[in-house]
Motif scaffolding. Structure first.
Motif, mmCIF file in Angstrom:
data_model
loop_
_atom_site.group_PDB
_atom_site.id
_atom_site.type_symbol
_atom_site.label_atom_id
_atom_site.label_comp_id
_atom_site.label_asym_id
_atom_site.label_seq_id
_atom_site.Cartn_x
_atom_site.Cartn_y
_atom_site.Cartn_z
ATOM 1 N N HIS A 247 1.020 -1.031 -0.178
ATOM 2 C CA HIS A 247 0.025 -0.089 0.222
ATOM 3 C C HIS A 247 1.146 1.050 -0.326
ATOM 4 N N ASP B 213 6.196 4.484 5.137
ATOM 5 C CA ASP B 213 6.838 3.397 5.846
ATOM 6 C C ASP B 213 7.110 2.990 4.748
ATOM 7 N N HIS B 214 6.352 2.475 3.804
ATOM 8 C CA HIS B 214 6.121 1.274 3.037
ATOM 9 C C HIS B 214 6.585 2.037 1.381
ATOM 10 N N HIS C 74 -6.784 -1.592 6.776
ATOM 11 C CA HIS C 74 -5.706 -0.701 7.169
ATOM 12 C C HIS C 74 -5.602 -0.059 6.033
ATOM 13 N N ASP D 122 0.441 -4.462 6.777
ATOM 14 C CA ASP D 122 -0.352 -3.840 7.992
ATOM 15 C C ASP D 122 -1.654 -4.328 8.311
ATOM 16 N N HIS E 60 4.991 -4.910 10.648
ATOM 17 C CA HIS E 60 5.547 -4.134 11.903
ATOM 18 C C HIS E 60 5.832 -4.834 12.535
HETATM 19 ZN ZN LIG Z 1 2.689 0.415 7.743
#
Ligand SMILES: [Zn+2]
Length: 284
Positions: free
Chosen positions: A101, A105-106, A192, A214, A264
């Protein structure tokens, strides 16, 4: 195929948000990405983690809100690019990047891999494409992380590409044959984020993995049937999240040997550490 996991930075958040019954203490959550060495298709990344681009892209207001709400710890040696170079690969060697996605952070390292074809769900891309300012931050999306030529490099997986999944992946019945040879199967894991995808693969030793992004904060949460704290559901589509979570619980129940790797998750992070310290060789 071989899968190696890395972490590229981490952010701080309350443990109790991530898992029901967790402690109200600040905890580090790694940004994990995977590198798949595919015997035919070459190197394929699963997400990218943070990179220095993240800090540039979140420097100006309102994008800085992202950094304030999720403080990130990162050093240059932790970028996907740097860690792959340590293994003897060049940026140009990365042929494909599969994106679960578009949260920052990805996708933080996307700009470091100019030759990679970018594979993601059409719904995920359409949910963020063109977003700027507050509308972007609200979706944890930083537009400056997108490569300038992304439109030319995208492969979008949409409803017309859906195929049947093997019965062993029940209750998931349909997914996407990413490379067209059955080696990588993408599965919709919405909740998410809109259009979030996971990736199923079997390595050369016969170990099966579901890279679950996630869809849960940890593998433990799935095993112990512990959803996130209700506060977390203010951030995303709670009914889709719970439905995806329930399906993952059922899949785990049916296939306890299938290893679920969440982006995570501390168990996955421990595997990265073992790898980094040279005590192991990937997660074979
Ligand atoms: Zn994430």
């Amino acid at each position: 195929m071989q899968l190696t996991l890395f972490s590229a930075g981490y952010c701080k958040q309350l443990e109790a948000i991530s898992i029901r019954g967790g402690k109200w203490r600040s905890m580090a959550f790694p940004a994990i990405f995977g590198c798949i060495e595919h015997p035919y298709w070459g190197l394929i990344l699963f997400d990218t983690g943070y990179s220095s681009h993240f800090f540039r892209a979140s420097d100006a207001f309102p994008y800085r809100l992202y950094r304030w709400t999720t403080p990130v710890t990162y050093s240059e040696g932790q970028s996907a690019l740097h860690q792959l170079k340590q293994r003897g690969y060049r940026a140009e060697d990365i042929r494909y990047i599969f994106l679960s996605h578009f949260h920052a952070d990805h996708v933080g390292g996307l700009r470091d891999f100019p030759n990679a074809r970018i594979i993601c769900s059409a719904a995920a891309y359409e949910s963020v494409a063109g977003l700027q300012g507050f509308a972007a931050v609200k979706k944890a999306f930083l537009p400056d992380l997108m490569p300038d030529d992304i439109k030319d490099r995208l492969t979008l997986l949409g409803p017309s590409a859906l195929c049947s999944l093997p019965a062993s992946l029940a209750p998931f019945t349909h997914g996407y044959d990413v490379m067209g040879d059955g080696s990588l199967l993408a599965i919709d894991l919405p909740g998410h984020a809109v259009g979030q995808l996971g990736l199923y693969m079997v390595d050369r030793h016969g170990a099966a993995y579901l890279l679950g992004a996630d869809a849960s904060w940890s593998a433990r949460a799935i095993r112990e049937s512990r959803l996130p704290h209700p506060i977390a559901f203010a951030l995303f589509d709670s009914s889709a999240y719970k439905e995806t979570f329930r399906k993952l619980e059922e899949l785990h129940h049916n296939q306890p040997r299938l290893q679920m790797i969440f982006s995570h998750c501390h168990e996955a992070w421990e595997r990265c550490r073992v790898e980094e310290e040279g005590r192991g060789v990937g997660i074979e």
